[in-house]
Every structure is written in structure tokens, then in C-alpha cells.
Design a protein around this motif. Structure first.
Motif, PDB file in Angstrom:
ATOM      1  N   SER A  35     -30.484  53.632 -44.050  1.00  0.00           N
ATOM      2  CA  SER A  35     -31.860  53.172 -44.199  1.00  0.00           C
ATOM      3  C   SER A  35     -32.126  52.817 -45.657  1.00  0.00           C
ATOM      4  N   ASN A  68     -34.790  49.112 -44.351  1.00  0.00           N
ATOM      5  CA  ASN A  68     -36.192  48.699 -44.318  1.00  0.00           C
ATOM      6  C   ASN A  68     -36.642  48.073 -45.628  1.00  0.00           C
ATOM      7  N   ASN A 112     -35.686  45.906 -38.975  1.00  0.00           N
ATOM      8  CA  ASN A 112     -36.666  46.665 -39.749  1.00  0.00           C
ATOM      9  C   ASN A 112     -36.765  46.198 -41.190  1.00  0.00           C
ATOM     10  N   ASP A 118     -45.717  47.705 -37.128  1.00  0.00           N
ATOM     11  CA  ASP A 118     -45.306  49.076 -36.887  1.00  0.00           C
ATOM     12  C   ASP A 118     -46.528  49.950 -36.718  1.00  0.00           C
ATOM     13  N   THR A 130     -38.598  59.442 -36.620  1.00  0.00           N
ATOM     14  CA  THR A 130     -39.374  58.496 -37.414  1.00  0.00           C
ATOM     15  C   THR A 130     -40.826  58.545 -36.979  1.00  0.00           C
ATOM     16  N   SER A 181     -33.425  48.116 -32.970  1.00  0.00           N
ATOM     17  CA  SER A 181     -33.219  46.720 -33.352  1.00  0.00           C
ATOM     18  C   SER A 181     -32.270  45.991 -32.429  1.00  0.00           C
TER      19      SER A 181
END
Length: 1022
Positions: free
Chosen positions: A156, A180, A203, A862, A882, A963
Motif C-alpha cells: 500500500s 493509494n 486505489n 470511497d 480497512t 481492484s
């Protein structure tokens, strides 16, 4: 004794031993040391059985997972070895290690800093593991790397700009993670980079493609599908001199495709790159390297560049699902290597390039849903390799090319909704490989052939044309036929009995023709038929009783004919969703099973029909002539007068008593209730609703309250009332659910979302009033029988939903979710999609219900959650780690519903310790066939392909990484390819031979770490 021996004898024994050791080959010592290192490494990994060959009785260079150079270990290859522990620093004790492959394992933790000590490491593959956290900013310390694959993990944060400082890097693969941040422009500094793969990173922050990528002179493959790209394709891409594959699909790119994108215009760059050019430099140099271009599913507009025709090595051109306009350049027909040409779902007009297929081995041709005119190219199958020609929903005209009739490789031809005319080439009726021929809504004429019919044809749709003549008895050779739609033509003569021998036939539509005579009294093999429409013909005689014995029949329409006699008593065995026998000459009593309002219009214009009950608009049947004359007129008149008098007195007394009571009651209760209507006209009042909230009307109960069936002012019509628990103080959570449901359902309108009619509220209680769904929820139809058996209760008249009905339900539910995700602004997430929240009306059409947990997305797409909500077995795995979620949690839950529909299993009953999704993935990974997973109650040969496809789609929807899951729009698109949409017309897009444009990468599946045998076949077969 010689002098030599004398000298040796004088040397001490320890020194002599040392000399002998020194004289031994250095490789033996080195391998012995590296053997110890590797055995220690194996021990630190828990001695996995998969590397049993590593033992002390052999040397490392003999182990199959080890490569050696000059006796030293230089490569370790442990892909798919079930390693579950972190990478110990021991691995870097191997001083010559240059290649390390640990892909497709279960290795946890963050990126191992210990690998920095592998000073000679050139190849590192950590893909398909459980790595988390960020890629470290000092990754550039591994300066010798040529190959780096970190795909299919849970990394991430940002992609570090320091990756751009790996000067030797040739391959960089970062696909399918949770990044992200943004894509650093510093990657453009990797002068040796040849492969850059980072698809399925949805993301990422929306960003433009870095213009610096144009400096990657050696880049051969750029794969950035679904990476949240926006803006235009940079003009600097003209500097990608070596590019062979460009895949930017499924993003939000806009603007025009640069006209000179793939032409080298800067000759100084060309000279610096090759350094060996001699002679005259042409004014324009063609980029001959490009092999694949995929810009599909973006918002690109403008024209298709003429320069595409100069890409001589191009094999795949995917531009579908954009906003492209104008014509298709004729130069595309000159590309010698073109195999796949897909430009469907644009706004293209003009004519098709006449030479398409003439100069190349064309395999796939898809131009549907545009505004194209003219005729189809004559040479589409000149190479003899064309598998699919899909051009439906255009303005094309003329006759079909005769070359298609000689195309032995053709598997599907879909040209419906055009203006084609003339006769169909004879070879299309007889093609050995042809499985679907879809010609509906054109001007075709001619007759069906009387011999040599296509043996593998499974779908024939020729409705609304001008076909004439008789249906030949040779149709019996269409043994694989599942769907035969020939409505609205000029067919005449009798229906041959040979048509009833087609055992795979599921749908038969012959309505709106000139067929005459009697129906075959004997039906040979219609065991799979679920839809039969013979309406608006000139058929006569009695309706065959054999139709009443068809086990799967759901839709029957024989209206508008000349049938006479009684309705066969065997019809009482049918469980029809739709029946229409109107406008015939039928007589006698209708079967009692049809004496309800669901069939109110099924028997119109049959003057001699009667019913045993007065429910329908039919005269009452009498058992004999004297029944209607047993009592004299005087006795009947006296009884009538007395009855009226008694009734009048009773009504008056009741009226005054009830009026006084209601006045007192309303004064006390109704003043505290408030009705808020979301529709202009309601056939009930709050009093009617409140008066009917009794246990006798209770039809369901859940965590937030009870549900009642309440009759309205209209006889036979009901509403469903959900009552939030009545407490002294309404629970805060229930209050939020009530508000959410009112806010969302009160504003949206869709045929597949349950209709909220009004809400009635007081200080301590809330009522939500919905349209009534007579067939209740999907889970009761799928699992109700099993639950009653498990509890020891008897099962009476339990009807198993057949596959066509299940597919119709899946399509309806998908349409509702697709509307919420893609057509509502801002989008709405349901958060509790499950089979018990999919309600079914009288025709088994699906409605999404229960929006108590639904949320409206923020502008960034989101939703930040403070608590987990949902139902076990349906909850997406990312809920656990998350706080930000998006529409993909609904896609996961809907995938579980698809698995329920295809397997018949409950969502939390995979086995002892797994959910249905985990069970399905595990069974598939063990190499078992899809057929083994299907619901045995409904599995039939004619449905295997559709059921298997939907099951695989369910697997993809329940992928671990959000995703990698398709959008609901893509899910709906695939489902519609196998079932009826509005108007009961099938819209199919390439699903007979290739649906890979929607799900074109096996990496959709690679995130599921429990599966080690998953390969491209799952995705490509969908």
C-alpha cells in the motif's frame, strides 16, 4: 627411498593434511558451505515437504530448485512451495546469489530489508504472496536488479520514486496491490526498462500518465489497465520506439487518440537510439513494433487515427466502450497481421473498411452498438480463421457476404437489429462449427433448408424477418439447439413432430406467423423446454395434453389461434409463471390451479370457458343443468328480502359502534402518527395499516423488526409493512437504519429496486410501507427446503427454481445494483446484498430490498466506515482491515449470491470452517470440474455452459482484492449475454466465443492465495 619420499616423510602429518585440503577442488568446499546455509534456510521455513530434495546426502547443485554457476549457488527457484514464514537473512549468506524466485507462496510481513545484503541480486520475484506495508524508499540500494516482480500482494501507500534509480532494471511488475498514491514520473528515468506492468491498482490517486514515460526508449510492454488514469494520452508516447504492447484499458482517459501517437517523427531520437543508420533517412518512419493496443473502456473521443493502418505488426486492436465518433479508417483493412478487431459500443458511423480480413488472418470482428451503415466486408473470412462476426445494433444493410457461408471456422454470427435483406448464405445453415446464428429484426427472406443442417447450432434467432415456407422435418438434425426464436415471420404449414424431438430445446418462439393445422399430439423429447410461444397463428384442434407433462415449462402462450375443446386437465400439473390461452375457441372448465388472479387475463375471449370459483372474469361452472333452477323464484325472492333486511340492521349497528370507537381511538393514536408519501396516489390510509398489524398478518421477522402483509382498499391487493421495534425509546442504530432507508428509497426509482410507498412514524415507532412481493425472498426458494428438512419439518409442494428463472433473478438483481453504482449520483452502496434481501414478484422478477445499511459514496468514490456491518458469508474480506470501502463490497456479496444460485449452497455452509466463496475457490483450485460444483437439482446438459459461466463469474466477483473484481456494469453485461433482458430478448456480445474483452487477464484470479492451480482458463472461459 628417493629424495622425494624422504622429504615428504619429514613433513608433519597435520601440515600434510592441510596441504591435501588446500589441493581439493574449491567447488566442493563451496558447495558444502552453501549446503549448510540452504539446509538452515529450509529449517527456518519450517521444513516444508515441497522441498524434500534438500538434504545432507546430496549437494545443492543437484537440487532441482537450485541453479549453480561454476559450482556456486546463483539461483533459488521456490515458486508454489507453500512457504508460510518470512524470508530470513540467511538467504543472503549465499555470496553469489543472483536470482531469487519465491512467487505464489504465503509469505507474510513487510518488504524484507535483509535482501539488501544480497549484493549481487539481479532477479527478485516476490509476487503472489501476503506482503503488506510500503515498498521501502531505499529500494534503490538493490542497484543490481534487472527484474523486480512485487505483483499480487497487499502493498500500500506510495510507489517510491526511488525505483527510478535502479539503472539496470529491465522488468518492473507492480500489478494488483493496494497502492493509494500515484505513479511516480521518475520511472521514466529507467533507461533500460522493457516491461512495466502495474494493472489492477484501482486505489491509486486519479492522475495523468506521466509525460516522462515517453523517455523509455527500450520499453516493449506498458500495461496500466485499471490504474485510475485520467486526462489525455501524452504526445510524448511517440518516443516509445520499441513499444510492442500498450494496454491502458478500464481507466478514465479522455480526449482524442493522438494522430501521430505511433509514428516516429523525431529523427534525431531515432538516430541516437540505433546509432547504426546509414543511407537516406525517410521523412516519416513507421513504428513497426506495436503488436497489441488496448484502449478500451475509457472515455476517449474523436476519430480513430488513420495512422493505425501503418502498424504492420498489429494483431490486436481493442477500442470498444469509448465515445469515438466518425468512420473507421479504410487503412485498418490493410494491416497484414490483424487478428482481433473490437470497436463495439462507440458512436462510429460511415461504412466498414471493405478490405478487412482480406490481407490478414482475422479471428474476431466486433463492431456492434454503433451507427455504422453500408454492408459487411466481403472478405471477413478470407483466411478461413474467423470465429466471430458481431455487428448487431447498427444501420447495416444489403446482403450477407457469401464468404461467411463458406467460413468453416465461424462459431457465432450476430447481426440482429440492422437492415440486412436477401437470403441467408446456404453455408450458414450448415456450418459445422457454428453454435449461434442471431439474425432477428432485419429484412431477410427465403426458407429454412431441408437438408444438411448445422449439427452444433445451439442458438438460432431469426425473429421479425420475412422467412417463409414450412418448417422442414429435417430440423430434427439440430440436436444441440437450445434456443429457437422465429417470431414475426411468414412461416406456414404444420408444426412438424420432428421439432419436438430436440431434447436440448429450452426456448421455442414461433408466434406471429401463419402456421396452421393441429399441434403434434405426441411430444417426443421436450423435457428441457421452459418457454413455448405459438401465439398469433392459425393453429386449430385440441391443445395436446402432452404439453401439461413438460416438467420445466414456465412460459406458455397459445393465444390468438383457433384451438377448441377443453383445456387439458394435465395443465394442472404445470407450475407456470405466465400463461396465455386468450382469443381461442376453448370450452369447459379451467383447471382449478388457474382459478386465481395471477391468471386473470389468461382466458379472455374464450366465450365457452367457465370457472369453478367466481374469482376470475368467467361464468360459474355448474355440475348439471338443474343446479341453477333448484329453487323457485318465490323462495329465492323471499330469502333475498330477509337477507337484505338482516344485513342492513347489522351494518347500521356495527357502523355506530365502530364509529364511536374509532373517533376515540383516532383522537388518541392517529394524532401521534405522521404519514409521508413518496408516490402521488395511495390506496390505503394510516388507519388501515395500523389496524392490520396483527399476528395473523405477520409474514417475517428480522433483527430490526417485523414485516406484515396488509390488505389495501383495492380487493386482492396488498402492501408489505416493516415495523421497526416498538420500544420506549427507539434504538439509535435502528433510527439510523430507518433514516437511511427513507432517504435512499424515497428518492430512487428503478424496476429492480423495491418501491417504498410511504413511511409512517411516531415518537417511539416507525413503519415503512413497500410494494408487496408475493414470492417473498430468494433465500426461501433456494434454501427453505433444506432448512425445513434439517429441523425435521415436512416439506409440502416445495418448487425448485429452475435455471432460467435463477438466471432471470440474477440479471434483475444485477440491474438494480448497476443502477445504484453507475446511474445514481453520487453512487449508493447497499452494504448488505444477500439472497434474503432479493425479493421476487409474481413473475419472479427481482427487487433489491432492505437499505438500512446503505450508504451514499463520497466524492472521492470511497466511504469511510467506523464499524463493520453486513452478513456473515457475504462480507468482503477488506472489511476486516480497512475503513475505506467502495462499490466492490457489493460486487463481492453479489458474487456470493451467484454462487448460491449455481451451487444451491448456503453462504455460510462451504464446509465446517469456510464460507461458500472460500469453499468454491478451494474446490476449483483442487482441479475438480465446474460440473461437480453445480446444483444437482437443476443441472441439465443444455444449461451447463451458462451455469458454469455464471459460477466462474461468481468466483471472479469474490476475488480477495477489490481492484480485481469487475464492476456491476461488467457483471450485468456478461449475465445479459446468457439470459433475457427487457422484452425477453437476448443481447449477446461475443460470449459464444470470447468475452475476454471484459475479463481479459488471469490476474483477476491471482489474488486468491489459497488457489495454486488457477490459470487463464477460468477467466477466458467466462
Amino acid at each position: 627411498m628417493s629424495k622425494t619420499h624422504q622429504s615428504l616423510s619429514s613433513i608433519p602429518s597435520s601440515l600434510l593434511l592441510l596441504c591435501i585440503l588446500i589441493s581439493l577442488p574449491f567447488q566442493v568446499i563451496s558447495q558444502s558451505t552453501e549446503q549448510s546455509i540452504l539446509l538452515k534456510l529450509k529449517d527456518q521455513w519450517g521444513n516444508p515437504p515441497s522441498i524434500h530434495s534438500w538434504n545432507s546426502s546430496s549437494l545443492p547443485c543437484d537440487w532441482p530448485e537450485v541453479n549453480c554457476t561454476n559450482g556456486a549457488v546463483t539461483g533459488i527457484f521456490l515458486s508454489q512451495k507453500n512457504i508460510t514464514e518470512k524470508i530470513p537473512e540467511t538467504v543472503c549468506y549465499l555470496s553469489s546469489l543472483a536470482e531469487l524466485d519465491l512467487a505464489w507462496n504465503f509469505i507474510p510481513g513487510e518488504f524484507p530489508d535483509s535482501l539488501y545484503n544480497c549484493s549481487k541480486l539481479q532477479v527478485l520475484d516476490l509476487s503472489q504472496n501476503y506482503f503488506v506495508g510500503r515498498i521501502p524508499n531505499d529500494i534503490d540500494r538493490m542497484s543490481s536488479l534487472r527484474y523486480l516482480d512485487l505483483g499480487g500482494n497487499n502493498f500500500s501507500g506510495d510507489i517510491p520514486a526511488e525505483i527510478g534509480r535502479l539503472p539496470e532494471l529491465q522488468t518492473l511488475r507492480l500489478y494488483q496491490n493496494f497502492f493509494n498514491g500515484s505513479v511516480p514520473s521518475e520511472i521514466g528515468n529507467l533507461s533500460n526498462l522493457e516491461i512495466f506492468d502495474m494493472p489492477f491498482n484501482g486505489n491509486l490517486v486519479p492522475a495523468q500518465i506521466p509525460a516522462d514515460f515517453g523517455k523509455l526508449k527500450k520499453l516493449k510492454r506498458l500495461w496500466m489497465k485499471q490504474t485510475n488514469l485520467i486526462g489525455q494520452i501524452p504526445e510524448s508516447f511517440s518516443g516509445l520506439l520499441s513499444l510492442e504492447t500498450l494496454d491502458l484499458a478500464r481507466n478514465n482517459l479522455e480526449g482524442k487518440i493522438p494522430g501521430g501517437l505511433f509514428l516516429l517523427k523525431n529523427l534525431s531520437e531515432l538516430f541516437l537510439f540505433h546509432n547504426k543508420l546509414s543511407g537516406e533517412i525517410p521523412s516519416t518512419v513507421e513504428a513497426l513494433n506495436l503488436v497489441q493496443i488496448d484502449l478500451s473502456m475509457n472515455n476517449l473521443s474523436g476519430l480513430i487515427p488513420q495512422d493505425f493502418g501503418k502498424l504492420k505488426n498489429l494483431t490486436i486492436l481493442n477500442l470498444f466502450s469509448n465515445q469515438l465518433t466518425g468512420g473507421i479508417p479504410e487503412s485498418l483493412g490493410l494491416i497484414p497481421e490483424l487478428k482481433n478487431f473490437r470497436v463495439f459500443m462507440n458512436q462510429l458511423n460511415g461504412t466498414l473498411p471493405p478490405e478487412l480480413g482480406l490481407h490478414s488472418e482475422l479471428e474476431a470482428f466486433e463492431v456492434s452498438e454503433n451507427q455504422l451503415s453500408g454492408s459487411l466486408p466481403e472478405h471477413l473470412c478470407s483466411s478461413g480463421l474467423l470465429q466471430g462476426a458481431i455487428a448487431f445494433s447498427n444501420n447495416l444493410s444489403g446482403e450477407l457476404p457469401k464468404g461467411l457461408g463458406n467460413c468453416g471456422s465461424l462459431r457465432t454470427l450476430q447481426v440482429y437489429n440492422n437492415h440486412f435483406s436477401g437470403e441467408v448464405p446456404q453455408g450458414l445453415w450448415t456450418g459445422l462449427n457454428l453454435s449461434s446464428l442471431m439474425l432477428s429484426n432485419n429484412l431477410f427472406s427465403g426458407q429454412l433448408p431441408s437438408s444438411n443442417l448445422a449439427l452444433n447450432l445451439s442458438r438460432l434467432e431469426i425473429s421479425n424477418n420475412r422467412f417463409s415456407g414450412e418448417i422442414p422435418f429435417q430440423v430434427s438434425s439440430w440436436e444441440s439447439l437450445v434456443v429457437f426464436k422465429a417470431s414475426g415471420n411468414l412461416f406456414s404449414g404444420k408444426i412438424p413432430i420432428e421439432l419436438t424431438s430436440l431434447s436440448q430445446l429450452n426456448t421455442l418462439l414461433l408466434d406471429g406467423n401463419r402456421l396452421s393445422g393441429e399441434l403434434p399430439s405426441r411430444i417426443i423429447s421436450w423435457g428441457s423446454l421452459d418457454t413455448l410461444n405459438l401465439s398469433r397463428n392459425e393453429l386449430s384442434g385440441h391443445i395436446p395434453a402432452a404439453i401439461g407433462s413438460l416438467p420445466d415449462l414456465l412460459y406458455l402462450d397459445l393465444s390468438g389461434n383457433q384451438f377448441s375443446g377443453e383445456i387439458p386437465a394435465e395443465f394442472g400439473h404445470l407450475r407456470l409463471n405466465s400463461l396465455n390461452l386468450s382469443s381461442n375457441k376453448l370450452s369447459g372448465k379451467i383447471p382449478d390451479v388457474f382459478a386465481n388472479r395471477a391468471y386473470e387475463d389468461s382466458f379472455l375471449n374464450n366465450s365457452n370457458l367457465c370457472a369453478g370459483t367466481p374469482i376470475l372474469n368467467l361464468p360459474r361452472c355448474y355440475t348439471n343443468i338443474s343446479d341453477s333452477h333448484k329453487l323457485s323464484s318465490e323462495v329465492l325472492a323471499m330469502i333475498l328480502v330477509l337477507s337484505i333486511a338482516v344485513s342492513l340492521v347489522t351494518v347500521l349497528l356495527t357502523f355506530f359502534i365502530v364509529r364511536d370507537y374509532q373517533r376515540r381511538k383516532r383522537g388518541q393514536d392517529l394524532a401521534t402518527w405522521k404519514l409521508t408519501s413518496f408516490h402521488h396516489r395511495l390506496d390505503f390510509t394510516e388507519f388501515i395499516v395500523l389496524a392490520n398489524l396483527t399476528d395473523n398478518n405477520l409474514i417475517g421477522s428480522g433483527g430490526s423488526g417485523k414485516v406484515y402483509q396488509v390488505s389495501t382498499n383495492c380487493p386482492g391487493e396488498f402492501v408489505a409493512v416493516k415495523r421497526i421495534w416498538n420500544t420506549s425509546k427507539l434504538d439509535e442504530r435502528l433510527e439510523k437504519e430507518f433514516i437511511a432507508e427513507v432517504e435512499i428509497l424515497g428518492t430512487i426509482r428503478h424496476s429492480n429496486i423495491v418501491k417504498l410507498l410511504c413511511c409512517i412514524s411516531s415518537e417511539n415507532s416507525k413503519l415503512l410501507v413497500y410494494e408487496y412481493m408475493v414470492n417473498q425472498s430468494l433465500d426461501k426458494w433456494l434454501h427453505g427446503k433444506k432448512r425445513r428438512l434439517a429441523s425435521g419439518m415436512g416439506v409440502v409442494h416445495h418448487v425448485v427454481l429452475d435455471w432460467p428463472t435463477r438466471l432471470q433473478i440474477a440479471i434483475g438483481a444485477a440491474q438494480g445494483l448497476c443502477y445504484m453504482h453507475h446511474d445514481c449520483s453520487p453512487p449508493i452502496i447497499h452494504r448488505d446484498v444477500k439472497s434474503s434481501n432479493i425479493l421476487l414478484d409474481s413473475e419472479f422478477k427481482a427487487r433489491i430490498a432492505d437499505f438500512g445499511l446503505a450508504k451514499i459514496l463520497a466524492k472521492d468514490g470511497d466511504l469511510t466506515m467506523s464499524a463493520i456491518a453486513g452478513s456473515f458469508g457475504y462480507m468482503a474480506p477488506e472489511y476486516a482491515y480497512t475503513t475505506k470501502i467502495n462499490e466492490k463490497i457489493d460486487v463481492y456479496s453479489f458474487g456470493v449470491v451467484l454462487l448460491e444460485l449455481t451451487t444451491g449452497r448456503e453462504p455460510n455452509s462451504g464446509d465446517e470452517h469456510t464460507s461458500l466463496a472460500e469453499w468454491a475457490w478451494r474446490v476449483y483450485s483442487e482441479g475438480k470440474t465446474i460440473t461437480d460444483m453445480l446444483d444437482e437439482e437443476i443441472t441439465k446438459p443444455c444449461y451447463l455452459e451458462e451455469m458454469a459461466t455464471v459460477l466462474k463469474l461468481g468466483l471472479i466477483c469474490t476475488s480477495t482484492l477489490p481492484s480485481t473484481r469487475p464492476s456491476m456494469k461488467e457483471v450485468l453485461h456478461i449475465l445479459r449475454g446468457y439470459g433475457p433482458s427487457e422484452g425477453f430478448e437476448v443481447k449477446k456480445m461475443g460470449s459464444d466465443f470470447d468475452v475476454s474483452p471484459l475479463l481479459s487477464s488471469a490476474t483477476y484470479l491471482s489474488s486468491y492465495k489459497r488457489s495454486k492451480k488457477v490459470d487463464d482458463s477460468l477467466v477466458y472461459s467466462v
